[in-house]
Design an enzyme around this catalytic site. Structure first.
Site, PDB file in Angstrom:
ATOM      1  N   HIS A 107     -23.848  -3.303  -4.431  1.00  0.00           N
ATOM      2  CA  HIS A 107     -24.735  -3.224  -5.639  1.00  0.00           C
ATOM      3  C   HIS A 107     -25.174  -4.583  -6.032  1.00  0.00           C
ATOM      4  CE1 HIS A 107     -23.684   0.708  -7.214  1.00  0.00           C
ATOM      5  NE2 HIS A 107     -22.485   0.750  -6.702  1.00  0.00           N
TER       6      HIS A 107
ATOM      7  N   GLU B 212       0.948  -1.111  -0.019  1.00  0.00           N
ATOM      8  CA  GLU B 212       0.001   0.022  -0.050  1.00  0.00           C
ATOM      9  C   GLU B 212       0.854   1.200  -0.074  1.00  0.00           C
ATOM     10  OE1 GLU B 212      -2.383   2.795  -0.081  1.00  0.00           O
ATOM     11  OE2 GLU B 212      -3.385   0.935  -0.155  1.00  0.00           O
TER      12      GLU B 212
ATOM     13  N   SER C  90     -19.558   5.237  -2.305  1.00  0.00           N
ATOM     14  CA  SER C  90     -21.169   5.472  -1.869  1.00  0.00           C
ATOM     15  C   SER C  90     -21.581   4.469  -1.072  1.00  0.00           C
ATOM     16  CB  SER C  90     -21.715   5.260  -3.303  1.00  0.00           C
ATOM     17  OG  SER C  90     -21.687   3.903  -3.587  1.00  0.00           O
ATOM     18  N   ALA C  91     -20.870   3.263  -0.699  1.00  0.00           N
ATOM     19  CA  ALA C  91     -21.239   2.812   0.638  1.00  0.00           C
ATOM     20  C   ALA C  91     -22.420   1.689  -0.070  1.00  0.00           C
ATOM     21  CB  ALA C  91     -21.696   3.294   1.868  1.00  0.00           C
ATOM     22  N   ILE C  92     -22.708   1.604  -1.192  1.00  0.00           N
ATOM     23  CA  ILE C  92     -23.865   0.621  -1.698  1.00  0.00           C
ATOM     24  C   ILE C  92     -23.255  -0.624  -2.129  1.00  0.00           C
ATOM     25  CG2 ILE C  92     -25.226   0.300  -3.757  1.00  0.00           C
ATOM     26  CD1 ILE C  92     -25.386   3.431  -4.015  1.00  0.00           C
TER      27      ILE C  92
ATOM     28  N   THR D 115      -9.973   5.876  -2.371  1.00  0.00           N
ATOM     29  CA  THR D 115     -11.362   5.494  -2.978  1.00  0.00           C
ATOM     30  C   THR D 115     -12.177   5.004  -2.132  1.00  0.00           C
ATOM     31  OG1 THR D 115     -10.451   5.557  -5.064  1.00  0.00           O
ATOM     32  CG2 THR D 115     -12.442   4.679  -5.084  1.00  0.00           C
TER      33      THR D 115
ATOM     34  N   VAL E 246       4.252   0.896  -5.827  1.00  0.00           N
ATOM     35  CA  VAL E 246       4.432   0.259  -6.769  1.00  0.00           C
ATOM     36  C   VAL E 246       4.621   1.153  -8.368  1.00  0.00           C
ATOM     37  CG1 VAL E 246       3.539  -1.533  -8.310  1.00  0.00           C
ATOM     38  CG2 VAL E 246       3.297  -1.917  -6.054  1.00  0.00           C
TER      39      VAL E 246
END
Length: 195
Positions: free
Chosen positions: A49, A31, A45-47, A40, A172
């Site tokens: 899908h 990381e 949006s915490a959805i 991100t 990276v």
């Protein structure tokens, strides 16, 4: 030597690490930032899908549907917040109803269950505070909402407890593919960032 190296410790990277941590092997997550869930994933949006909007035949379509079906059980197991609330894709004119039908058809092709196209009266019955100009909607009862922070942290913590190594402040900058005796090797070149 690692069996797999994952680039990025957002929701996707940590969920892959979590799944790999259930297997035997030596795994690493690189990381570029100082912690998990810093880009991100912290602003999504915490959805969760349903999977109807991804292009059929793609990895995204497959993973949307599979991930959706796994979410409730994983949330219980790892103690992060998740609620299956369903979602509406609204249609504001009769001319746009074929677009809803196309989304529905795409969802069926992707293997999504629990979808239906609703007319105005049924929508208002389910959600009385919806916009006045709604004509129709695609309802996906399998969609939900999740706490992306807690989910990301849960995946990272459990995978790390299970043996996945995490290296932070590692960026990276290049990858190289090489074939060695019939095996594909991916050389990852990364640089240590200063804190």
């Amino acid at each position: 030597m690692f069996d797999a190296i994952i680039i990025g410790a957002g929701v996707t990277g940590t969920s892959v690490a979590y799944q790999l941590s259930k297997r035997k092997g030596n795994f690493l997550v690189l990381e570029k930032n100082e912690d998990v869930c810093t880009e991100t994933s912290k602003a999504n949006s915490a959805i969760c899908h349903g999977g109807y909007d991804a292009k059929p035949g793609t990895m995204k379509a497959k993973m949307n549907v599979k991930g959706n079906h796994m979410m409730e059980e994983e949330a219980k197991k790892l103690s992060f917040l998740y609620k299956k609330i369903g979602t509406f894709v609204l249609c504001h004119s009769e001319e746009d109803i074929p677009k809803l039908q196309a989304l529905y058809d795409q969802g069926i092709e992707n293997g999504v269950s629990g979808m239906e196209i609703l007319k105005r009266d049924k929508i208002l019955e389910m959600e009385p505070n919806i916009t006045d100009d709604v004509v129709a909607a695609l309802y996906s009862k399998e969609a939900g909402i999740v706490d992306p922070f807690l989910m990301n942290i849960a995946f990272a913590e459990v995978s790390n407890i299970n043996g996945v190594d995490y290296k932070f402040n590692e960026k990276v900058v290049k990858t190289e593919k090489k074939m060695v005796i019939g095996k594909l090797l991916l050389k990852i070149i990364h640089i240590k960032q200063r804190p």
